[in-house]
Write a protein that holds these residues in place. Structure first.
Motif, short mmCIF file in Angstrom:
data_model
loop_
_atom_site.label_atom_id
_atom_site.label_comp_id
_atom_site.label_asym_id
_atom_site.label_seq_id
_atom_site.Cartn_x
_atom_site.Cartn_y
_atom_site.Cartn_z
N THR A 178 0.81 -1.23 0.00
CA THR A 178 0.00 0.00 0.00
C THR A 178 0.84 1.27 0.00
OG1 THR A 178 -0.22 -0.22 2.39
CG2 THR A 178 -2.02 -1.07 1.07
N GLU B 163 3.69 1.56 -2.74
CA GLU B 163 3.17 1.84 -4.07
C GLU B 163 2.80 3.31 -4.20
OE1 GLU B 163 2.99 -0.92 -2.64
OE2 GLU B 163 3.22 -2.47 -4.14
N TRP B 164 2.23 3.88 -3.15
CA TRP B 164 1.85 5.29 -3.19
C TRP B 164 3.08 6.16 -3.38
CZ3 TRP B 164 2.88 9.83 -0.73
CH2 TRP B 164 2.02 10.89 -0.98
N GLU C 188 4.12 5.71 -7.07
CA GLU C 188 3.18 6.35 -7.99
C GLU C 188 3.28 7.86 -7.95
OE1 GLU C 188 -0.60 4.78 -6.80
OE2 GLU C 188 0.06 2.73 -7.21
N TYR D 67 8.08 -3.82 -8.85
CA TYR D 67 6.93 -2.92 -8.75
C TYR D 67 5.94 -3.26 -9.84
CZ TYR D 67 4.11 1.28 -9.06
OH TYR D 67 3.06 2.15 -9.10
N ALA E 95 2.74 -1.69 -11.54
CA ALA E 95 1.90 -0.50 -11.66
C ALA E 95 0.43 -0.90 -11.60
CB ALA E 95 2.19 0.23 -12.96
N PRO E 96 -0.41 -0.05 -10.98
CA PRO E 96 -1.83 -0.37 -10.91
C PRO E 96 -2.47 -0.36 -12.31
CG PRO E 96 -1.43 1.85 -10.11
CD PRO E 96 -0.10 1.23 -10.36
N ALA E 97 -3.48 -1.17 -12.48
CA ALA E 97 -4.20 -1.22 -13.76
C ALA E 97 -4.94 0.08 -13.98
CB ALA E 97 -5.17 -2.39 -13.76
N LYS E 98 -4.86 0.58 -15.19
CA LYS E 98 -5.59 1.83 -15.51
C LYS E 98 -7.00 1.50 -15.91
CE LYS E 98 -1.54 4.34 -16.52
NZ LYS E 98 -1.06 5.59 -16.90
N GLU E 99 -7.90 2.35 -15.47
CA GLU E 99 -9.31 2.13 -15.75
C GLU E 99 -9.70 2.75 -17.06
OE1 GLU E 99 -11.69 3.30 -12.46
OE2 GLU E 99 -10.50 2.17 -11.07
#
Length: 51
Positions: free
Chosen positions: A21, A24-25, A28, A45, A47-51
Motif C-alpha cells: 500500500t 506503491e503510493w 506512484e 513494482y 503498476a496499478p491497472a488503468k481504468e
C-alpha cells in the motif's frame, strides 16, 4: 522532496511503511522510482491497472 529514498527505506525497515500500500503510493507519486522500490522491498513494482 521529503521523504526521500533513504527515509522511506528506513521507515520500511522499521515496519512503519508497508508494501503493497504505502510503498506503491510513494512510487506512484514520484518519491521513489520503480528501481528504488525493488531495491528497498526486494520485489518488482507492479503498476496499478488503468481504468
Amino acid at each position: 522532496m521529503w521523504p526521500d529514498k533513504n527515509t522511506i527505506a528506513m521507515l520500511y525497515g522499521w515496519g512503519a511503511v508497508v508494501a503493497p500500500t504505502t510503498m506503491e503510493w510513494y512510487t506512484e507519486n514520484g518519491f521513489i522510482t520503480e528501481f528504488d522500490y525493488k531495491e528497498i522491498t526486494g520485489k518488482d513494482y507492479a503498476a496499478p491497472a488503468k481504468e
